[in-house]
Design an enzyme around this catalytic site. Structure first.
Site, PDB file in Angstrom:
ATOM      1  N   TYR A 279     -70.929  51.762  21.561  1.00 18.79           N
ATOM      2  CA  TYR A 279     -69.718  51.544  20.764  1.00 18.79           C
ATOM      3  C   TYR A 279     -69.590  52.559  19.629  1.00 18.79           C
ATOM      4  O   TYR A 279     -68.515  52.717  19.058  1.00 18.79           O
ATOM      5  CB  TYR A 279     -69.707  50.136  20.140  1.00 18.79           C
TER       6      TYR A 279
ATOM      7  N   ASN B 291     -59.858  32.809  14.212  1.00 14.37           N
ATOM      8  CA  ASN B 291     -60.736  32.632  15.373  1.00 14.37           C
ATOM      9  C   ASN B 291     -61.965  31.783  15.077  1.00 14.37           C
ATOM     10  O   ASN B 291     -62.660  31.358  16.001  1.00 14.37           O
ATOM     11  CB  ASN B 291     -61.170  33.999  15.912  1.00 14.37           C
TER      12      ASN B 291
ATOM     13  N   LYS C 205     -62.889  39.820  19.050  1.00 21.04           N
ATOM     14  CA  LYS C 205     -62.792  41.015  18.217  1.00 21.04           C
ATOM     15  C   LYS C 205     -61.403  41.096  17.596  1.00 21.04           C
ATOM     16  O   LYS C 205     -60.397  40.820  18.249  1.00 21.04           O
ATOM     17  CB  LYS C 205     -63.020  42.253  19.074  1.00 21.04           C
ATOM     18  N   SER C 206     -61.345  41.461  16.322  1.00 26.74           N
ATOM     19  CA  SER C 206     -60.074  41.749  15.658  1.00 26.74           C
ATOM     20  C   SER C 206     -60.366  42.570  14.422  1.00 26.74           C
ATOM     21  O   SER C 206     -61.466  42.504  13.862  1.00 26.74           O
ATOM     22  CB  SER C 206     -59.348  40.454  15.271  1.00 26.74           C
TER      23      SER C 206
ATOM     24  N   ARG D 257     -56.481  37.034  11.598  1.00 23.28           N
ATOM     25  CA  ARG D 257     -56.931  36.626  12.929  1.00 23.28           C
ATOM     26  C   ARG D 257     -58.443  36.437  12.967  1.00 23.28           C
ATOM     27  O   ARG D 257     -58.956  35.570  13.679  1.00 23.28           O
ATOM     28  CB  ARG D 257     -56.494  37.675  13.964  1.00 23.28           C
TER      29      ARG D 257
ATOM     30  N   LYS E  94     -77.225  46.907  22.270  1.00 28.65           N
ATOM     31  CA  LYS E  94     -77.426  47.092  23.708  1.00 28.65           C
ATOM     32  C   LYS E  94     -77.843  48.519  24.014  1.00 28.65           C
ATOM     33  O   LYS E  94     -77.470  49.457  23.306  1.00 28.65           O
ATOM     34  CB  LYS E  94     -76.131  46.770  24.470  1.00 28.65           C
TER      35      LYS E  94
END
Length: 283
Positions: free
Chosen positions: A52, A244, A234-235, A240, A77
């Protein structure tokens, strides 16, 4: 009002917060602010990955939060380019250095890549077992592993993955992989839990959300929670991000759960790549 996010027990005796914050496709320049907001509203589980490109920014946000490192659960990861054992060891060192931490709560093989590295993800997994033995990875798991990949680990390795992070959402239930996980005490983490937003306009989801005076996203995330999935929406929008988290103060009844589950399109609902053929390696 402070939220309380439930912890779930993993097969290695540790626990993991059921709701986390995902940073996939968040630009590094935006990551510190997004993770900071998430930690401020109550998230205590951050999911990143070397591929990422924002591990360092996640680490920075955790450090400047004022929270004790032990109270924030961090997952990363293994980069697809580093499956060979010595490469995996160096990559793990780089992850710890980027995060500026001496351990990681959960480290995953990002993709099995069965068409690469002579199909050998077992030796890669055995390197992750080393990281767990030396305490630098509290838990280890896999991501995007199919049943055949998990079964091969069961046959050839000694540690059962704590989690399998897979694509799962109402349009793609990924039921066979989830069922194997349940049978073998491997928890399912659902990535793309709202199908990259595609399920939010679904008439069934919109109808249920209207009946409950909730947002479509809250309804779908609640569906995951009641199935036992670990999720990390994700945001980068503060409203938001906070919204969530508000999925633990209501429940879907059996009828609503069944209506959402019935949206499953099988393989046609898959949004991401198929793990049996995916062979992307960053250059």
């Amino acid at each position: 009002m402070a939220i309380t996010i439930p912890d779930i027990s993993l097969n290695d005796g540790t626990t993991i917060p059921q709701l986390g914050f995902g940073v996939f496709q968040i630009e590094p320049k935006d990551t510190v602010a997004a993770v900071t907001t998430a930690l401020e509203v109550g998230y205590r589980h951050i999911d990143t990955a070397e591929m990422y490109g924002n591990e360092a920014e996640v680490g920075e946000a955790v450090r400047v939060s004022g929270l004790d490192r032990g109270s924030v659960y961090v997952t990363s990861k293994l980069n697809n380019a580093f499956h060979r054992p010595d490469d995996a060891r160096r990559a793990f060192d780089s992850t710890l250095a980027a995060l500026k931490t001496d351990y990681i709560d959960l480290f995953l093989i990002h993709w099995p890549l069965p068409t690469l590295y002579d199909g050998d993800y077992v030796s890669t997994w055995k390197v992750l077992e080393e990281f767990q033995r030396d305490g630098r990875a509290r838990s280890i798991g896999v991501s995007n592993f199919q049943v055949s990949h998990l079964q091969r680990l069961a046959d050839e390795a000694s540690v059962v993955p704590a989690v399998n992070q897979i694509e799962a959402h109402p349009y793609f239930g990924n039921d066979e992989v989830r069922a194997y996980g349940r049978e073998h005490n491997i928890l399912t983490e659902a990535w793309s839990p709202i199908a990259q937003g595609k399920v939010l306009d679904d008439p069934t989801v919109v109808d249920i959300a209207g009946q409950l005076d909730r947002t479509p996203a809250q309804v779908v995330l609640r569906w995951h929670v009641q199935r036992g999935d670990i999720i990390f929406p994700k945001s980068t929008t503060p409203k938001r991000i906070e919204e969530n988290t508000r999925i633990f103060d209501f429940e879907l009844d059996d009828a609503a759960m069944e209506r959402i589950t019935a949206l499953n399109k099988g393989e046609a609902g898959r949004q991401g790549p198929n793990p049996d053929t995916f062979a992307y390696v960053p250059r």
